[in-house]
Scaffold this active site. Structure first.
Site, PDB file in Angstrom:
ATOM      1  N   ASP A 157       0.818  -1.210   0.000  1.00  0.00           N
ATOM      2  CA  ASP A 157       0.000   0.000   0.000  1.00  0.00           C
ATOM      3  C   ASP A 157       0.858   1.269   0.000  1.00  0.00           C
ATOM      4  O   ASP A 157       2.090   1.218  -0.019  1.00  0.00           O
ATOM      5  CB  ASP A 157      -0.937  -0.034   1.204  1.00  0.00           C
ATOM      6  CG  ASP A 157      -2.323   0.500   0.903  1.00  0.00           C
ATOM      7  OD1 ASP A 157      -2.475   1.297  -0.047  1.00  0.00           O
ATOM      8  OD2 ASP A 157      -3.272   0.135   1.632  1.00  0.00           O
ATOM      9  N   ASP A 212      -9.960   3.668  -3.482  1.00  0.00           N
ATOM     10  CA  ASP A 212     -10.698   2.497  -3.010  1.00  0.00           C
ATOM     11  C   ASP A 212     -12.111   2.414  -3.589  1.00  0.00           C
ATOM     12  O   ASP A 212     -12.787   3.428  -3.763  1.00  0.00           O
ATOM     13  CB  ASP A 212     -10.806   2.526  -1.484  1.00  0.00           C
ATOM     14  CG  ASP A 212      -9.476   2.232  -0.806  1.00  0.00           C
ATOM     15  OD1 ASP A 212      -8.499   1.913  -1.518  1.00  0.00           O
ATOM     16  OD2 ASP A 212      -9.415   2.323   0.431  1.00  0.00           O
TER      17      ASP A 212
END
Length: 409
Positions: A157, A212
């Site tokens: 990430d 997201d």
């Protein structure tokens, strides 16, 4: 004189060896031969966020087998954020002892015993998005630990990465994985900010193209400093990226929300479009508690075959009219997948004259010309023949749904 020359030669050789001995060339590339079709699996984040433990992971592995998902081709069980405990005195990361009391190696062994693979999560910054220890400054130690545990997949990430440049950071973790020596799929998750599709193919096996996803068919969730995106918003953001995808390197529009609360129509459309995109199919629901409809969608062999087609060509949005979109995807063996996507809240009629609408895909170097070739038409979701391309195709597409066809000679 001869002795002097030999001494000088030895001195020169010694100096050269010493000067070159400080050069340490890294291999900044991914492991080749992995993810030759889009990865298929499950990830914990969409449904469980930080509420992960070894019991959940074991039960999810069991459910992937018992539900038929493993038989359909799903293989990765991926633990997302919040599995982390502290680092030991030497700096090696450890799992949270309360959540993973048996240790990560025992969990990996269990998942492997099911014929599945285990994935794990870290972050290029000092902390993960959930506030756990990130890998910045510990990349090589973390890669060694993952290899020791038997990890097969790493999602990496991009939170808390102050001052870092994405390409360099992901090259560092790729080099660390190479040095650790265990082949792992590397999932680049920097949200498309630094155009990872331009540099990602050499470094990782898939890269997120957006922020997201959100469990909504057509909406935006505003969190103040950032936003998450509905299925249709994510779909729109794939425009212009298809030339970067292919075997071993995939555009990743994020994990799926199938089974997380949308209608069956919306789940079917979501799954269809991810398959048309040749996207990684990473389920994000609770596999232990799935409806028959959710299982049927996630395990449909004909739709999965479109996603897993060995050509690895991402679908193309051909046209948009009154919220009705027409998508095409060239497939192996001269076949085509054609999807009519209805984004409207009301049913829409399709009348598509194949002979009057020849399709040329310059990127794929393929042509769908019904004036030259007659194709047989199969409706993938209904499992019925729909005649041939000699006649115009007529159908009604329900609201927030699709009609998915495969054309074959």
């Amino acid at each position: 004189m001869k002795k002097l020359l030999l001494s000088l030669a030895a001195l020169t050789l010694s100096f050269t060896a010493f000067s070159q001995g400080n050069n340490y060339v890294q291999n900044y590339k991914k492991f080749e031969g992995l993810a030759m079709t889009p990865p298929m699996g499950w990830n914990s984040w969409n449904k469980f966020a930080c509420n992960v433990d070894e019991k959940l992971i074991r039960e999810t592995a069991d459910a992937m087998v018992s539900s038929g998902m493993k038989a359909a081709g799903y293989e990765y069980i991926n633990i997302d954020d919040c599995w982390h405990g502290d680092r030991d005195s030497l700096g090696f990361i450890q799992p949270d002892p309360k959540r993973f009391p048996s240790g990560m190696k025992a969990l990996t062994d269990y998942v492997h015993s099911k014929g599945l693979k285990l994935g794990i999560y870290s972050d290029a910054g000092s902390q993960t998005c959930g506030g756990r220890p990130g890998s910045r400054g510990y990349e090589f130690q973390d890669a060694q630990q993952y290899a020791k545990w038997g990890i097969d997949y790493l999602k990496y990430d991009w939170c808390n990465t102050e001052g870092l440049k994405a390409e360099g950071a992901y090259k560092t973790i790729a080099a660390a994985l190479q040095r650790a020596g265990r082949p792992m799929v590397l999932s680049i998750c920097e949200w498309g900010t630094d155009k990872p599709w331009e540099w990602g193919p050499a470094v990782g096996h898939l890269w997120r193209t957006t922020g997201d996803i959100y469990n909504c068919f057509d909406c935006v969730k505003d969190h103040g400093t950032w936003k998450s995106w509905g299925v249709m918003q994510i779909l729109d953001k794939q425009e212009g990226l298809r030339q970067y995808a292919g075997p071993g390197h995939w555009n990743d529009p994020d994990m799926m929300e199938v089974g997380n609360g949308m209608t069956v129509n919306e789940d079917r459309a979501h799954f269809t479009m991810w398959s048309m995109l040749a996207a990684p199919l990473i389920a994000g629901n609770d596999l232990r508690n799935m409806s028959k409809e959710t299982i049927a969608i996630l395990t449909d062999k004909e739709v999965l075959a479109i996603n897993q087609d060995k050509l690895g060509i991402q679908g193309l949005r051909l046209s948009v009219k009154d919220s009705l979109e027409t998508w095409v995807k060239p497939l192996d063996g001269g076949k085509w997948a054609v999807t009519f996507l209805n984004r409207a809240k009301n049913p829409q009629k399709v009348n598509f004259d194949w002979k009057k609408t020849p399709i040329t895909d310059d990127f794929a170097k393929r042509e769908l010309n019904a004036g030259k070739t007659t194709y047989k038409i199969r409706n993938v979701w209904t499992k019925k023949s729909q005649g041939t391309t000699k006649k115009a195709f007529e159908a009604t597409v329900p609201a927030h749904d699709v009609v998915l066809l495969v054309l074959s000679e």
